[in-house]
Design an enzyme around this catalytic site. Structure first.
Site, short mmCIF file in Angstrom:
data_model
loop_
_atom_site.label_atom_id
_atom_site.label_comp_id
_atom_site.label_asym_id
_atom_site.label_seq_id
_atom_site.Cartn_x
_atom_site.Cartn_y
_atom_site.Cartn_z
N THR A 126 -22.89 9.88 -58.40
CA THR A 126 -24.17 10.44 -58.34
C THR A 126 -24.08 11.97 -58.57
O THR A 126 -23.01 12.70 -58.11
CB THR A 126 -24.42 10.34 -56.91
OG1 THR A 126 -24.73 8.93 -56.65
CG2 THR A 126 -26.18 10.97 -56.85
N GLN A 179 -12.24 30.56 -69.32
CA GLN A 179 -12.11 31.95 -69.18
C GLN A 179 -13.08 32.81 -70.29
O GLN A 179 -13.48 33.83 -69.94
CB GLN A 179 -10.69 32.73 -69.10
CG GLN A 179 -10.03 32.35 -68.06
CD GLN A 179 -10.43 33.01 -66.62
OE1 GLN A 179 -11.15 34.04 -66.93
NE2 GLN A 179 -9.85 32.92 -65.58
N CYS A 208 6.91 36.47 -54.30
CA CYS A 208 8.31 36.54 -53.47
C CYS A 208 8.27 35.27 -52.64
O CYS A 208 7.47 34.79 -51.80
CB CYS A 208 8.06 37.94 -52.63
SG CYS A 208 9.81 37.99 -51.69
N ASN A 212 -6.14 33.34 -69.14
CA ASN A 212 -6.67 33.83 -68.04
C ASN A 212 -5.84 34.99 -67.14
O ASN A 212 -6.44 35.73 -66.43
CB ASN A 212 -6.68 32.53 -66.98
CG ASN A 212 -5.15 31.99 -66.85
OD1 ASN A 212 -4.65 31.73 -67.69
ND2 ASN A 212 -4.64 31.96 -65.79
N THR A 246 -10.54 21.80 -64.26
CA THR A 246 -9.38 21.35 -64.25
C THR A 246 -9.95 19.67 -64.64
O THR A 246 -9.16 18.94 -65.19
CB THR A 246 -8.78 21.31 -62.71
OG1 THR A 246 -8.44 22.70 -62.68
CG2 THR A 246 -7.56 20.33 -62.66
#
Length: 379
Positions: free
Chosen positions: A240, A182, A327, A154, A74
Site C-alpha cells: 500500500t 545527492q 576512530c 555525496n 537505497t
C-alpha cells in the site's frame, strides 16, 4: 537554553520544508483512504499519488509512468540493479560496472549479486574523484548488463561525466543506472541529457521526509520486482502506497524545480565563502578534496593537516558536519572515497565534509569558519 549547533550537514539529511509539511498533513488525517479503494475515500488518495508522480517526473525530465515510488534511495538502487539482474531470461549479461567512489547502496548491492554469479568490475577515480572513463570503456563488453554511477559524490560533491559513460555503455548494449540522490534539487537532473536508463532519488536529501524515494525506469525496461505482492505501482513495487510521504516527495520535487537556480546560487555563495575564509586563515593547512569546479554547489570537503576530522568535530559541538575519518579501537579509519581518490592517508584522516543548505546564512558560515580555524591553529 543552549543554542542549536550550526547545521552544515545537509548532504546527510535535510529538514522537511514548511511547504512540504503543509502539503502532506491532509493525507495524514482527512484524506486517509487507500489509493486502491474504489470509493470516495480512495479517490483523493489515488489522485494525490498520481499528481506527485507527475511532479517527480518533471524534476528529472521523465514521464509519469516511468516513476516508481520507493522507501528511499537505497531501495531504489537495490531495485534498479537487482531488478535488472533477475529480469534476464537468458542471463547472458553477467557483468556490472561500478566505480570505487560509489555510495554503499550501490557497492553492497553489486557485491550481493556476486553471490548469484554476477561479475562486478570496479573502476578507479583520479585525485579529484572523477571516474576513469578510459578504464570504464575497457570494462565494457557484450556481457555487461549495467553501469551504475553517482551523478555527484555525496562526500566531495564531484560531478561525474555521466553522459559520456552512458554513451559508452549504450554502444555495448548495456544500461546505465544513475544515483542522483545527492544531485537532485541542487543541479539540473535530466534523464535524457544524462542518458540514464534508471535513476535513483531520495526524498530526505531534498527537503522531504526520510523514508520515501523514487526510481525512474525508462519506458520499455523490465525489472523484476524487489517487493512481491499485490499490483501497486503498475506491478513494479507491491505494498500500500505511503500517500503522505509520496505527496511530500512530489511537493519537494516541485519546489526544487521551480527554485533550482536561485537555491544553487545561494548555496554556492555560502560554500565559497566558507572555503575562502578557511583557506585565508589556514593556508596550506586546509586542503580541498574533490573537483575545484565540477562539484555540487553546496558541498565542501576539506582536509585539515595535522588534525583528525572526528576529533575536530567532537571538540566543536556547536557545529554539525560530517567527518571523513573514524576512530575504532584507537585506530583511525579513513573514508573509502578519499582512499580511492589517492588522498594521502595523513591528510584523509583530517577530512571534514561541510554541506550547506537553502537557508544557511552568512552569519553561520562566518561563525563556523572562525571556530574551525581556531581549533586547527591550536593543534
Amino acid at each position: 537554553m543552549s543554542t542549536a549547533p550550526i547545521y552544515l550537514d545537509y548532504n546527510a539529511t535535510t529538514p522537511i520544508a514548511r511547504e512540504v509539511l503543509e502539503a502532506m498533513l491532509p493525507y495524514l488525517a482527512t484524506h486517509f483512504g487507500n489509493p486502491s479503494s474504489q470509493h470516495g475515500y480512495g479517490a483523493p488518495a489515488h489522485a494525490a499519488v498520481e499528481a506527485a508522480r507527475s511532479q517527480v517526473a518533471h524534476l528529472v525530465g521523465g514521464a509519469s509512468d516511468e516513476i516508481v515510488f520507493t522507501s528511499g534511495g537505497t531501495e531504489a538502487t537495490n531495485h534498479a540493479l537487482k531488478g535488472l539482474a533477475f529480469a534476464q531470461t537468458a542471463g547472458e549479461r553477467r557483468r556490472i560496472v561500478v566505480s570505487a567512489v560509489e555510495h554503499p547502496a550501490t557497492l553492497e548491492t553489486a557485491r550481493a549479486l556476486q553471490r548469484f554469479g554476477f561479475e562486478v568490475v570496479d573502476i578507479g577515480a583520479d585525485r579529484h574523484g572523477v571516474i576513469d572513463l578510459a578504464q570504464l570503456k575497457r570494462a565494457l563488453s557484450p556481457q555487461t548488463l549495467a553501469v551504475s554511477l553517482m551523478h555527484a559524490n555525496n562526500e566531495t560533491g564531484t560531478v561525474q561525466p555521466v553522459a559520456a559513460a552512458a554513451e559508452a555503455a549504450h554502444r555495448h548494449g548495456a544500461l546505465l543506472h544513475v544515483d542522483a540522490a545527492q544531485s537532485a534539487g541542487k543541479i539540473a537532473v535530466d534523464v535524457n541529457a544524462l542518458g540514464a536508463d534508471l535513476l535513483t532519488l531520495a526524498g530526505h536529501k531534498l527537503y522531504a521526509p526520510k523514508g520515501v524515494g523514487a526510481l525512474y525506469v525508462r519506458s520499455g525496461i523490465v525489472l523484476e520486482p524487489l517487493i512481491h505482492g499485490a499490483g501497486q505501482e503498475s506491478g513494479r513495487r507491491a505494498g500500500t502506497e505511503n500517500v503522505p510521504y509520496i505527496v511530500a516527495l512530489g511537493a519537494a520535487c516541485r519546489i526544487a524545480r521551480e527554485r533550482l537556480e536561485a537555491n544553487a546560487a545561494h548555496m554556492a555563495a555560502m560554500r565559497d565563502r566558507l572555503w575562502t575564509q578557511l583557506h585565508t586563515r589556514l593556508g596550506e593547512r586546509a586542503v580541498l578534496n574533490g573537483h575545484p569546479q565540477d562539484r555540487l554547489p553546496n558541498t565542501l570537503n576539506v582536509s585539515f593537516a595535522g588534525c583528525v576530522g572526528s576529533e575536530l568535530l567532537a571538540a566543536l559541538p556547536q557545529l554539525a558536519a560530517s567527518t571523513g575519518s573514524a576512530c575504532h579501537d584507537g585506530r583511525i579509519s579513513i573514508s573509502p572515497v578519499l582512499a580511492a581518490m589517492g588522498v594521502d592517508p595523513m591528510l584523509a584522516r583530517g577530512a571534514v565534509r561541510f554541506s550547506v543548505g537553502r537557508d544557511t546564512s552568512v552569519e553561520e558560515i562566518d561563525q563556523a569558519a572562525a571556530m574551525v580555524a581556531e581549533y586547527v591553529l591550536s593543534r
